[in-house]
Design an enzyme around this catalytic site. Structure first.
Site, PDB file in Angstrom:
ATOM      1  N   GLU A  35       0.834  -1.208   0.000  1.00 59.19           N
ATOM      2  CA  GLU A  35       0.000   0.000   0.000  1.00 59.19           C
ATOM      3  C   GLU A  35       0.868   1.258   0.000  1.00 59.19           C
ATOM      4  O   GLU A  35       0.602   2.223   0.707  1.00 59.19           O
ATOM      5  CB  GLU A  35      -0.971  -0.014   1.193  1.00 59.19           C
ATOM      6  CG  GLU A  35      -2.005  -1.121   1.088  1.00 59.19           C
ATOM      7  CD  GLU A  35      -3.073  -1.051   2.156  1.00 59.19           C
ATOM      8  OE1 GLU A  35      -3.085  -0.089   2.926  1.00 59.19           O
ATOM      9  OE2 GLU A  35      -3.904  -1.970   2.211  1.00 59.19           O
ATOM     10  N   GLY A  36       1.902   1.227  -0.795  1.00 60.79           N
ATOM     11  CA  GLY A  36       2.864   2.319  -0.867  1.00 60.79           C
ATOM     12  C   GLY A  36       4.056   2.002   0.017  1.00 60.79           C
ATOM     13  O   GLY A  36       3.910   1.885   1.232  1.00 60.79           O
TER      14      GLY A  36
END
Length: 825
Positions: A501-502
């Protein structure tokens, strides 16, 4: 000396007006009054007149629009357009899809703490609490980490069935579509508890309730798509995954090379309009078992079959597992944590247009959709997972450190172990407060882009740090894997969360401050929109209004930074009680510092700021710890300001404040324009840095709190699975704590008598027999010491295996001749 007095009076009037954020006209009026006083009290007349002239000139220039706009605003607008950082379409979308909650107050330099404290206390409904006490507790009891991780490399069928039967995959799906319709807080609490027993289980449940087909359909799906897919997702009839990341597009998701060409093709025996897809995705959680794949790709329409645009943009689609040409690859094996994860590929895979999420109307809007849903999903799963792990580690490490003895003392009594325990306890308090705060923001209707990035980065980072400290404390109990192991799997899994998620490095150095400085700043976004207004007159008028609000805002934060610096933030009005009022004042100071640094950085560096990732990362740390400390104070007051929680709050708060000052000083020492850095240092740290990390006495108190039953420890442990059982060694260790403490006086008495005696018995039971005969202990005390030995042995024992048990199934199944050849080699 009288020559200086009028100018000093005007300066002090300006500082007073700036600190209190009074209007420019008010400053002119105050200045006129003090200059009149100077005149009548005998100050130098010429100096007084000169000072009055300066005030009059500034006032006229800035208060009269017909002078201000052509002489000041228009030139500054021209300059602003030059330094305005160019925004790509993807950056613009990222900024426009987020909303601003309390984090916006932290950029003002004067946060409205009443707004924070006025938010309703996060509360579960009776139905949500019953789910936690019932199905979630039962699921935790079913979990056998050793079987999942080593024997099966998967959840057992009974666990899969239980998850589906009780609609764990449908927590966020509304009841009207067959889901549970839970709040974000309930979602957070469920993931937190599952994470305290198994990261594989928590990720399996978390992903369908995070960014994926379910959430995307709820927000953007057509009614037909919702009616068909959401009930199936809610009961686990469909298992979803979302395919975004690829070999050439990781954190830079906007550069995905996967594409779909609009064309005609066959679907269910009919010729329909659709897209022909070519894609290569990896790291897709649940892909190996998924029956419904969400896919992000760039959509093209070269023949103009659905409109005038050829490059339509990033688009999202739903792909059934049975789709011809879809290839679900073999499993990835992420750091010995066997949650279902793998690649998804396809070449010339045809899908009809009604499989696009939201239909043709949403084609090309995939990046907008992903940004909004990612902000919500990222607020829950990973922060909650870290919260569950750190809270569990705090109570289990505390119990273990009290029970485990070396050199005749509980290891928790040694200062080195105390330091590690204190870090675990403080960070558990911080992650718990931060993860709950972001869940509460979602329930208030926010799309918390910046807080979700803060929570994701800092919760997972602290989770990894806690896993390391936990392993240091439990030693062999952590490094020897087996059914009795505690901590080993969490240690192995801890780096996984920082990559998804990043990636955390990108999240810290680009997202947190990069988005926050524009999205949360009270003036910058308004100025940017005004500067880009095609209507020049309207743009100038709007820019004029915002520009001078911004100038006053910047001057105010410079004054407030200096004032708080020379007073140590010990003077001024603040909310809270007698204990927390000083904490709120400190945050006022650092909020002013952040706002000042943000303004100067954006003004002087302009578009270059996005490439100054070290500076951006440090200012992001300031914003993050301001938000985190705010969440801690909110939690403390929501809990009724319990006196017993002050130790944990103090450790976590002082740790954050120290990190704020460390980040600020590093940003100032390395500011790209050195003279500006020196000037800012004089405003931010006029008397030097004062914040220090938590001291030894405070760390001792945190460690002591974790090693004995008490209200604060119980509150910290709320929401994690500690029920003792054969598959929960951590829960068993925690359950032994009270008995171990009760037996300590008897143990000390017995060991002292044994040391001073001349008995020859060497084994423990014989020594106990001698102790009873000699009258050192009673029969009841002997039983107490035997029980202490048994529970201590269970707490510290580790597993051992035959070599054949540890060999992989592939090796065990080799033909005898091949095994013999390998053994010989």
């Amino acid at each position: 000396m009288s020559v200086v007095i009028p100018f000093l009076a005007v300066l002090l009037a300006g500082a007073f007006a700036a600190y209190h954020r009074l209007r420019l006209a008010t400053w002119v009026a105050i200045s006129a009054v003090v200059l009149a006083a100077c005149w009548f009290l005998g100050a130098h007349p010429t100096a007084t007149l000169v000072a009055a002239g300066i005030v009059a000139a500034v006032g006229a220039l800035l208060l009269l629009p017909f002078l201000r706009k052509p002489l000041v605003t228009a030139p500054l607008l021209k300059f602003f357009r030059k330094v305005l950082p160019p925004l790509s379409q993807t950056e613009r979308i990222a900024l426009e899809t987020g909303s601003v909650g309390f984090e916006g107050e932290l950029f003002t330099g004067d946060p409205d703490w009443d707004k924070l404290l006025g938010y309703p206390k996060p509360m579960l409904t009776e139905e949500e609490q019953a789910f936690l006490d019932g199905p979630v507790e039962e699921l935790c009891r079913m979990v056998d980490e050793w079987e999942i991780n080593h024997v099966r490399a998967d959840l057992p069928p009974a666990v899969w069935n239980f998850i589906k039967q009780h609609r764990f995959f449908g927590m966020i799906i509304p009841k009207e579509y067959g889901g549970l319709g839970f709040s974000a807080l309930a979602h957070h609490k469920v993931i937190q508890k599952l994470a305290s027993v198994s990261s594989v289980v928590s990720s399996t449940v978390g992903v369908p309730n995070s960014l994926g087909p379910g959430e995307l359909l709820m927000h953007y799906g057509t009614e037909e798509q919702k009616r068909y897919y959401l009930p199936r997702l809610a009961v686990g009839e469909e298992i979803p995954c979302f395919a975004l990341t690829g070999p050439f597009a990781g954190s830079d998701a906007t550069s995905i090379p996967d594409y779909g060409i609009v064309c005609r093709g066959e679907w269910n025996g009919e010729q329909v309009l659709g897209v022909r897809l070519t894609f290569d995705k990896r790291y897709i959680t649940l892909a190996p078992v998924a029956t419904l794949i969400g896919l992000a790709f760039r959509m093209y329409d070269p023949d103009g079959l659905i409109g005038d645009r050829r490059d339509i943009g990033i688009t999202l689609a739903l792909m059934p597992r049975s789709t011809p040409g879809l290839e679900i690859g073999r499993r990835h094996f992420p750091l010995n944590s066997p949650f279902q994860n793998g690649p998804v590929r396809g070449k010339d895979v045809f899908l009809p247009l009604d499989q696009l999420i939201g239909g043709v109307d949403k084609a090309g809007l995939g990046w907008n959709m992903l940004n909004e849903c990612l902000a919500v999903g990222r607020s829950i799963t990973l922060p909650s997972t870290a919260s569950g792990g750190t809270k569990w580690a705090a109570v289990v490490a505390g119990a273990y450190a009290r029970i485990r003895k070396q050199f005749g003392l509980s290891i928790g009594r040694f200062e080195g172990v105390e330091e590690a325990l204190a870090r675990i306890g403080g960070k558990a308090y911080a992650t718990s407060a931060l993860s709950q705060a972001t869940a509460a923001a979602v329930d208030r209707g926010d799309v918390p882009s910046v807080p979700s990035a803060i929570a994701k980065y800092h919760c997972t980072t602290m989770g990894r740090e806690v896993a390391g400290d936990f392993m240091d404390i439990v030693g062999g109990k952590g490094i020897i894997l087996g059914p009795r192991n505690i901590g080993g799997r969490a240690w192995q899994a801890s780096p996984i969360a920082i990559t998804v998620e990043g990636a955390n490095i990108m999240t810290r150095s680009l997202l947190i401050f990069g988005q926050g400085a524009i999205l949360c700043h009270p003036w910058v976004m308004k100025e940017m929109k005004a500067a880009q207004d095609p209507d020049h007159a309207a743009g100038l008028r709007e820019f004029d209004r915002n520009l001078f609000g911004h100038i006053g805002f910047a001057i105010s934060n410079a004054v407030r930074s200096f004032w708080f610096g020379i007073t140590g933030a010990k003077i001024g009005k603040a909310p809270g009680d007698d204990y927390t009022r000083r904490y709120f004042r400190k945050l006022d100071r650092y909020s002013a510092n952040l706002a000042l640094m943000a303004d100067v950085s954006m003004l002087l560096l302009g578009g270059k700021l996005k490439f100054k990732e070290s500076l951006s990362g440090r200012l992001g740390d300031v914003l993050s710890h301001l938000y985190m400390a705010s969440a801690m104070l909110k939690r403390y007051h929501d809990e009724g300001a319990p006196h017993s929680d002050r130790t944990l709050l103090a450790w976590a708060f002082h740790d954050s404040v120290h990190k704020i000052e460390t980040a600020l000083s590093a940003a100032l020492r390395n500011f790209p324009i050195r003279p500006v850095g020196w000037l800012l240092w004089a405003l931010v740290f006029p008397l030097g840095r004062r914040a220090v990390p938590p001291g030894d006495r405070l760390s001792h108190r945190v460690a002591a709190l974790l090693m004995a039953p008490n209200e604060a420890r119980d509150r910290l442990a709320q929401g994690v699975f500690l029920t003792p059982g054969p598959n929960n060694p951590g829960g068993r260790i925690n359950s032994y704590l009270a008995k171990a403490i009760a037996a300590e006086p008897v143990e000390r008495k017995f060991l002292k008598a044994l040391k001073n005696s001349d008995i020859e018995a060497l084994d423990f039971r014989s020594q106990l027999d001698e102790g009873v005969r000699e009258g050192w202990i009673t029969a009841e005390e002997r039983a107490q010491l035997e029980e202490l030995r048994e529970l201590t042995l269970d707490a510290i024992m580790v597993d051992d295996f035959d070599t054949e048990e540890l060999r992989s199934a592939g090796y065990r199944n080799l033909p005898d001749s091949e095994r013999a050849r390998r053994e010989a080699a």
